[in-house]
Write a protein that holds these residues in place. Structure first.
Motif, PDB file in Angstrom:
ATOM      1  N   TYR A 194       0.820  -1.223   0.000  1.00  0.00           N
ATOM      2  CA  TYR A 194       0.000   0.000   0.000  1.00  0.00           C
ATOM      3  C   TYR A 194       0.855   1.276   0.000  1.00  0.00           C
ATOM      4  O   TYR A 194       0.313   2.374   0.092  1.00  0.00           O
ATOM      5  CB  TYR A 194      -0.909   0.023   1.234  1.00  0.00           C
ATOM      6  N   ARG A 195       2.160   1.130  -0.091  1.00  0.00           N
ATOM      7  CA  ARG A 195       3.049   2.290  -0.033  1.00  0.00           C
ATOM      8  C   ARG A 195       2.783   3.227  -1.208  1.00  0.00           C
ATOM      9  O   ARG A 195       2.572   2.809  -2.335  1.00  0.00           O
ATOM     10  CB  ARG A 195       4.501   1.810  -0.060  1.00  0.00           C
ATOM     11  N   GLY A 196       2.819   4.531  -0.923  1.00  0.00           N
ATOM     12  CA  GLY A 196       2.578   5.543  -1.941  1.00  0.00           C
ATOM     13  C   GLY A 196       1.255   6.259  -1.781  1.00  0.00           C
ATOM     14  O   GLY A 196       0.944   7.162  -2.560  1.00  0.00           O
ATOM     15  N   LEU A 197       0.478   5.879  -0.742  1.00  0.00           N
ATOM     16  CA  LEU A 197      -0.852   6.443  -0.554  1.00  0.00           C
ATOM     17  C   LEU A 197      -1.027   7.019   0.854  1.00  0.00           C
ATOM     18  O   LEU A 197      -2.084   6.904   1.470  1.00  0.00           O
ATOM     19  CB  LEU A 197      -1.919   5.366  -0.806  1.00  0.00           C
ATOM     20  N   ASP A 198       0.021   7.661   1.381  1.00  0.00           N
ATOM     21  CA  ASP A 198      -0.083   8.271   2.705  1.00  0.00           C
ATOM     22  C   ASP A 198      -1.147   9.358   2.709  1.00  0.00           C
ATOM     23  O   ASP A 198      -1.373  10.041   1.702  1.00  0.00           O
ATOM     24  CB  ASP A 198       1.253   8.902   3.121  1.00  0.00           C
ATOM     25  N   ALA A 199      -1.769   9.537   3.866  1.00  0.00           N
ATOM     26  CA  ALA A 199      -2.857  10.510   3.985  1.00  0.00           C
ATOM     27  C   ALA A 199      -2.369  11.949   3.977  1.00  0.00           C
ATOM     28  O   ALA A 199      -3.139  12.870   3.685  1.00  0.00           O
ATOM     29  CB  ALA A 199      -3.657  10.242   5.260  1.00  0.00           C
ATOM     30  N   VAL A 200      -1.103  12.171   4.311  1.00  0.00           N
ATOM     31  CA  VAL A 200      -0.560  13.531   4.348  1.00  0.00           C
ATOM     32  C   VAL A 200       0.791  13.550   3.651  1.00  0.00           C
ATOM     33  O   VAL A 200       1.379  12.509   3.357  1.00  0.00           O
ATOM     34  CB  VAL A 200      -0.408  14.036   5.807  1.00  0.00           C
ATOM     35  N   GLY A 201       1.283  14.751   3.388  1.00  0.00           N
ATOM     36  CA  GLY A 201       2.601  14.897   2.792  1.00  0.00           C
ATOM     37  C   GLY A 201       2.626  14.482   1.332  1.00  0.00           C
ATOM     38  O   GLY A 201       1.618  14.535   0.636  1.00  0.00           O
ATOM     39  N   GLU A 202       3.781  14.037   0.876  1.00  0.00           N
ATOM     40  CA  GLU A 202       3.947  13.666  -0.527  1.00  0.00           C
ATOM     41  C   GLU A 202       3.344  12.308  -0.852  1.00  0.00           C
ATOM     42  O   GLU A 202       3.239  11.938  -2.015  1.00  0.00           O
ATOM     43  CB  GLU A 202       5.434  13.676  -0.891  1.00  0.00           C
ATOM     44  N   GLY A 203       2.979  11.545   0.174  1.00  0.00           N
ATOM     45  CA  GLY A 203       2.307  10.277  -0.048  1.00  0.00           C
ATOM     46  C   GLY A 203       3.194   9.060   0.024  1.00  0.00           C
ATOM     47  O   GLY A 203       2.705   7.938   0.015  1.00  0.00           O
ATOM     48  N   GLN A 204       4.513   9.244   0.108  1.00  0.00           N
ATOM     49  CA  GLN A 204       5.437   8.116   0.015  1.00  0.00           C
ATOM     50  C   GLN A 204       6.242   7.993   1.294  1.00  0.00           C
ATOM     51  O   GLN A 204       7.179   8.745   1.539  1.00  0.00           O
ATOM     52  CB  GLN A 204       6.380   8.311  -1.171  1.00  0.00           C
ATOM     53  N   THR A 205       5.884   7.043   2.140  1.00  0.00           N
ATOM     54  CA  THR A 205       6.643   6.836   3.360  1.00  0.00           C
ATOM     55  C   THR A 205       7.955   6.109   3.059  1.00  0.00           C
ATOM     56  O   THR A 205       8.133   5.538   1.976  1.00  0.00           O
ATOM     57  CB  THR A 205       5.818   6.023   4.373  1.00  0.00           C
ATOM     58  N   ALA A 206       8.864   6.126   4.013  1.00  0.00           N
ATOM     59  CA  ALA A 206      10.154   5.452   3.838  1.00  0.00           C
ATOM     60  C   ALA A 206       9.955   3.949   3.746  1.00  0.00           C
ATOM     61  O   ALA A 206       8.976   3.385   4.243  1.00  0.00           O
ATOM     62  CB  ALA A 206      11.077   5.793   5.003  1.00  0.00           C
ATOM     63  N   SER A 207      10.908   3.287   3.097  1.00  0.00           N
ATOM     64  CA  SER A 207      10.874   1.837   2.954  1.00  0.00           C
ATOM     65  C   SER A 207      11.907   1.195   3.870  1.00  0.00           C
ATOM     66  O   SER A 207      13.031   1.686   4.007  1.00  0.00           O
ATOM     67  CB  SER A 207      11.179   1.441   1.505  1.00  0.00           C
ATOM     68  N   VAL A 208      11.530   0.070   4.470  1.00  0.00           N
ATOM     69  CA  VAL A 208      12.429  -0.633   5.380  1.00  0.00           C
ATOM     70  C   VAL A 208      13.723  -1.037   4.692  1.00  0.00           C
ATOM     71  O   VAL A 208      14.802  -0.989   5.290  1.00  0.00           O
ATOM     72  CB  VAL A 208      11.709  -1.868   5.976  1.00  0.00           C
ATOM     73  N   THR A 209      13.645  -1.430   3.429  1.00  0.00           N
ATOM     74  CA  THR A 209      14.841  -1.909   2.759  1.00  0.00           C
ATOM     75  C   THR A 209      15.870  -0.798   2.535  1.00  0.00           C
ATOM     76  O   THR A 209      17.053  -1.082   2.297  1.00  0.00           O
ATOM     77  CB  THR A 209      14.489  -2.597   1.429  1.00  0.00           C
ATOM     78  N   ASP A 210      15.445   0.462   2.631  1.00  0.00           N
ATOM     79  CA  ASP A 210      16.373   1.583   2.528  1.00  0.00           C
ATOM     80  C   ASP A 210      16.981   1.963   3.874  1.00  0.00           C
ATOM     81  O   ASP A 210      17.925   2.771   3.918  1.00  0.00           O
ATOM     82  CB  ASP A 210      15.662   2.805   1.948  1.00  0.00           C
ATOM     83  N   LEU A 211      16.454   1.404   4.946  1.00  0.00           N
ATOM     84  CA  LEU A 211      16.857   1.822   6.287  1.00  0.00           C
ATOM     85  C   LEU A 211      17.690   0.787   7.027  1.00  0.00           C
ATOM     86  O   LEU A 211      18.275   1.099   8.063  1.00  0.00           O
ATOM     87  CB  LEU A 211      15.612   2.138   7.127  1.00  0.00           C
ATOM     88  N   TYR A 212      17.743  -0.455   6.495  1.00  0.00           N
ATOM     89  CA  TYR A 212      18.323  -1.537   7.290  1.00  0.00           C
ATOM     90  C   TYR A 212      19.001  -2.541   6.368  1.00  0.00           C
ATOM     91  O   TYR A 212      18.440  -2.941   5.346  1.00  0.00           O
ATOM     92  CB  TYR A 212      17.210  -2.209   8.085  1.00  0.00           C
ATOM     93  N   GLU A 213      20.192  -2.945   6.765  1.00  0.00           N
ATOM     94  CA  GLU A 213      20.962  -3.892   5.954  1.00  0.00           C
ATOM     95  C   GLU A 213      20.291  -5.276   5.882  1.00  0.00           C
ATOM     96  O   GLU A 213      20.581  -6.063   4.973  1.00  0.00           O
ATOM     97  CB  GLU A 213      22.387  -4.036   6.495  1.00  0.00           C
ATOM     98  N   LYS A 214      19.394  -5.560   6.813  1.00  0.00           N
ATOM     99  CA  LYS A 214      18.644  -6.819   6.781  1.00  0.00           C
ATOM    100  C   LYS A 214      17.148  -6.544   6.577  1.00  0.00           C
ATOM    101  O   LYS A 214      16.303  -7.322   6.989  1.00  0.00           O
ATOM    102  CB  LYS A 214      18.879  -7.630   8.054  1.00  0.00           C
ATOM    103  N   GLY A 215      16.857  -5.456   5.888  1.00  0.00           N
ATOM    104  CA  GLY A 215      15.478  -5.086   5.600  1.00  0.00           C
ATOM    105  C   GLY A 215      15.052  -5.575   4.228  1.00  0.00           C
ATOM    106  O   GLY A 215      15.748  -5.365   3.231  1.00  0.00           O
TER     107      GLY A 215
END
Length: 374
Positions: A194-215
């Motif tokens: 469901y990523r890309g449909l946030d209720a506020v802001g630009e709509g795109q929340t961060a992704s776990v795979t960008d934040l963690y080496e084991k994400g």
């Protein structure tokens, strides 16, 4: 292998085709091929371009064109760190089957899509649920997660935005989850369909795979991209995981269809236009839903933070399955009973359908509520 029946999918299979007003649908209003090509613009070509497409297996991991388009959805991933799958459901199943085995400790944030409970359980893992609670605004209790993720935990499974509550984990909260996982040596599987449909802001929340080496992040063309009929998803994560997943994938998928691959690439190369359409639709419809809830004394909710779904609490409803069956029989309106999600006393609504369908469905739901308690 014994596995529990998939409650959500069993209900959808039994009731979806007979619904006149489907408010259980979780995808943004589906696109036709013509609408997709119109949104993509002249550079996307035409249906005639398919005439020369050779219908062989294609690139087994997914075409390089498609994997590059998927990688562009993330900050840090490259095409070789993407594997194309048969829908997000296929992506999730492959990750669980690859990483989880008998005796492993798996922590799953609930309520959730049942895959993230039933598959690891069927593999012999010990599944530890960490519950989101309405009194907390469906926000994740990090202390509860920290207590559940003991050293040696194999995997943390979550969905973001959450299905079925619509709760959204922001980047700061995701960072805290990563710290908990890293301390225990755990992988994180984030179902981000469901990523890309946030209720506020630009709509795109961060992704776990960008934040963690084991994400590891999974996604697909269904919910936010309105193209469920392509049956195409993906896994984005470390190359070592994708190599291991590929061993399992060879036994069930081999590759996805070349036509599906082609149109998914067309859509993702036009992601700004498609996500713009669907973000506007989901926000408009969320406002329609909120206004309706405010007018209905028996209905309450915690407003969703993103995605296309929300849980509605209905006062006096003792049996959500009975309520949903009677609602559909009398009015043609379909919603999903909370009982199949482990949240009795609620129904899950999908609000990103066509706006006129949502308005009519809600009006008929009001009539049903006015007729008396379920």
């Amino acid at each position: 292998m014994d596995i529990r029946e998939f409650g959500v999918e069993q209900w959808m299979n039994a009731h979806e085709t007979s619904a006149r007003w489907n408010l259980a649908e979780t995808c943004c209003d589906s696109l036709t091929l013509g609408a997709l090509l119109e949104l993509a613009g002249p550079g996307a070509g035409s249906l005639n371009d398919l005439l020369a497409l050779r219908l062989d297996y294609g690139e087994i991991a997914g075409s390089l064109r498609l994997r590059r388009a998927i990688a562009a959805l993330y900050r840090t991933r490259q095409a070789e760190e993407v594997l194309v799958t048969h829908g997000t459901i296929g992506a999730n199943a492959l990750v669980h089957r690859t990483l989880v085995g008998p005796g492993d400790r798996v922590v799953s944030v609930v309520p959730t899509y049942q895959q993230h409970l039933s598959i690891p359980d069927s593999l012999g893992a010990r599944v530890i649920p960490v519950a989101l609670r309405p009194e907390d605004g469906w926000r994740l209790n990090l202390d509860a997660l920290r207590a559940a993720v003991t050293p040696g935990t194999r995997l943390i499974a979550l969905s973001n935005p959450n299905n079925p509550t619509g709760a959204l984990l922001d980047e700061d909260t995701l960072g805290a989850i990563v710290a908990i996982a890293r301390a225990a040596g755990a992988w994180i599987l984030a179902d981000e369909v469901y990523r890309g449909l946030d209720a506020v802001g630009e709509g795109q929340t961060a992704s776990v795979t960008d934040l963690y080496e084991k994400g590891i992040s999974t996604g697909g063309m269904s919910k936010a991209f309105s193209l469920a009929g392509l049956r195409l998803g993906w896994i984005a994560g470390p190359a070592e995981v994708l190599r291991a997943v590929s061993v399992h994938r060879d036994y069930d998928t081999i590759s996805v269809g070349r036509i599906d691959d082609h149109f998914a690439a067309v859509a993702l190369e036009a992601k700004d236009a498609i996500l713009g359409r669907n973000l506007a639709l989901s926000r408009r419809n969320r406002a329609i839903l909120a206004g309706w809830i405010a007018s209905e004394p028996r209905v309450g909710w915690v407003p969703s933070g993103g995605g296309t779904v929300a849980l509605l609490a209905i006062a006096g409803m003792m049996d959500s399955a009975r309520f949903c069956r009677e609602l559909q029989e009398r009015t043609g309106v379909m919603v999903l009973p909370g009982s199949v999600l482990g949240v009795e006393g609620t129904v899950r609504i999908g609000y990103a359908c066509a706006s006129d369908v949502l308005r009519e469905g809600l009006a008929r739901l009001s009539d049903h509520l006015a007729a008396g308690p379920a």
